[in-house]
Design a protein around this motif. Sequence first.
Motif, short mmCIF file in Angstrom:
data_model
loop_
_atom_site.label_atom_id
_atom_site.label_comp_id
_atom_site.label_asym_id
_atom_site.label_seq_id
_atom_site.Cartn_x
_atom_site.Cartn_y
_atom_site.Cartn_z
N UNK A 45 0.81 -1.22 0.00
CA UNK A 45 0.00 0.00 0.00
C UNK A 45 0.84 1.27 0.00
N UNK A 46 2.14 1.15 0.02
CA UNK A 46 3.00 2.32 0.15
C UNK A 46 2.79 3.29 -1.01
N UNK A 77 -6.41 -4.66 1.64
CA UNK A 77 -5.89 -5.60 0.65
C UNK A 77 -6.24 -5.17 -0.78
N UNK A 78 -7.48 -4.83 -1.01
CA UNK A 78 -7.89 -4.43 -2.36
C UNK A 78 -7.12 -3.20 -2.82
N UNK A 79 -6.93 -2.24 -1.92
CA UNK A 79 -6.17 -1.04 -2.27
C UNK A 79 -4.72 -1.39 -2.55
N UNK A 80 -4.17 -2.33 -1.78
CA UNK A 80 -2.79 -2.76 -2.01
C UNK A 80 -2.62 -3.41 -3.37
N UNK A 81 -3.58 -4.25 -3.76
CA UNK A 81 -3.51 -4.89 -5.07
C UNK A 81 -3.56 -3.85 -6.19
N UNK A 82 -4.48 -2.91 -6.07
CA UNK A 82 -4.59 -1.87 -7.09
C UNK A 82 -3.32 -1.03 -7.16
N UNK A 83 -2.75 -0.75 -6.00
CA UNK A 83 -1.51 0.03 -5.97
C UNK A 83 -0.37 -0.72 -6.66
N UNK A 84 -0.29 -2.03 -6.43
CA UNK A 84 0.76 -2.83 -7.08
C UNK A 84 0.63 -2.77 -8.60
N UNK A 85 -0.58 -2.94 -9.10
CA UNK A 85 -0.79 -2.92 -10.55
C UNK A 85 -0.36 -1.58 -11.14
N UNK A 86 -0.73 -0.49 -10.47
CA UNK A 86 -0.38 0.84 -10.96
C UNK A 86 1.12 1.10 -10.87
N UNK A 87 1.75 0.67 -9.78
CA UNK A 87 3.18 0.95 -9.58
C UNK A 87 4.05 0.06 -10.47
N UNK A 88 3.61 -1.15 -10.77
CA UNK A 88 4.34 -1.97 -11.74
C UNK A 88 4.30 -1.31 -13.12
N UNK A 89 3.17 -0.71 -13.46
CA UNK A 89 3.09 0.01 -14.73
C UNK A 89 4.08 1.18 -14.75
N UNK A 90 4.18 1.90 -13.64
CA UNK A 90 5.12 3.02 -13.58
C UNK A 90 6.55 2.53 -13.73
N UNK A 91 6.89 1.42 -13.10
CA UNK A 91 8.24 0.86 -13.23
C UNK A 91 8.51 0.41 -14.66
N UNK A 92 7.53 -0.24 -15.28
CA UNK A 92 7.70 -0.73 -16.65
C UNK A 92 7.87 0.43 -17.63
#
Length: 391
Positions: A45-46, A77-92
């Motif tokens: 969630x960070x 948990x749901x917010x954490x999952x959404x955050x992961x998807x968005x932040x992986x996109x930023x890294x990619x």
Amino acid sequence: MRHFGHIPSAARAALFHREPAEFTADSPARTLAVALGATLYSPATRPRLADAVRKQAARGVVSMVLCLEDSIGDADVAAGEANLVAEFRALADDRAAGGPDVPLLFIRVREPAQITDLTARLGDTVALLAGFVLPKFTEDRGRAFLEALTEAEQTAGRRLFAMPVLESPELLHLETRAETLAGIAALTDKYRDRILALRLGVTDFCSAYGLRRSPDMTAYDVKVVSHVIADVVNVLGRADGTGFTITGPVWEYFRPGERIFKPQLRRSPFLEGRAEDLRTALIEHDMDGLLREIELDRANGLLGKTCIHPTHVLPVHALSVVSHEEWSDARDILRPERDGGGVLRSAYTNKMNEVKPHRAWAERTLVRAEVFGVAREDVGFVELLTAGLAG
């Protein structure tokens, strides 16, 4: 990626007799298991998680776990999952624009269904994912996780690793430990190609008895915990080809803020009596327990460590570098002409090396030397630590 890759090449050359080798997420599993080093955990969630990943990579972190389990609340948990998807996109997107490599990234899930769901939601950014961390792993609970991982690999079209966490009450309690270990051994052997390393959840072990070690004590001072570690290594850490890399437990203590190293040299009680170049260090008193535990980890068959604070990473990596003396012993033991066994005096003339009994140690030492490098004869922990801080 390479360990100590964040420091200038000239500084590395001055520190290492043999520099750490480069590796990628596609390197052999045996290399990656050793290369994990200090695995830094971060809540999923960070905010600005991608920036945090890039920042830690620039400081020498090579493996991270983005956690959806105990580090966040049930409602998040749901917010954490959404955050992961968005932040992986930023890294990619950053990588596509020529940005730096990211560390080996793992997601710690709660339930098997999250593995397949997140793999699908990540889309093409799953290329940045090294695998999943599987909590409270037992034979019964772990099977569904590993089946989900197999399905996720098909979706991703690439290799994904599992890192089971051994932390369940069945493993801790004496009356169920042997059966639980046997079940874990059978299941992990079946999925051997997908198991990168086994992690120890010592905080959960302590919780079952209402215990918490102080900064002056290591996990090995808590007997109910040290007995479990010994049994896990006994069954799952054997050097006969049936074992796995087992990582060291988390160290819970740190000072407020990120910088816990003093700007001046001081004497460390833990380092008293060691070689001269280890008798002073840039550490506060409450780091002595961490350093002692890292050494005890390796002495007890563990490699690498779970870390929850960035300042723990460099000590783990500095103490993972192979000394010139260790490297010389390992090389001597493994010379082809020594295949028949025997005993020889070490190159440092301070010990006897028995070829057959010390062979497995030597083989493991040379794998560690490839990943973490071999220090020059006059280089010790202090030099490695301070160079890492300067980098």
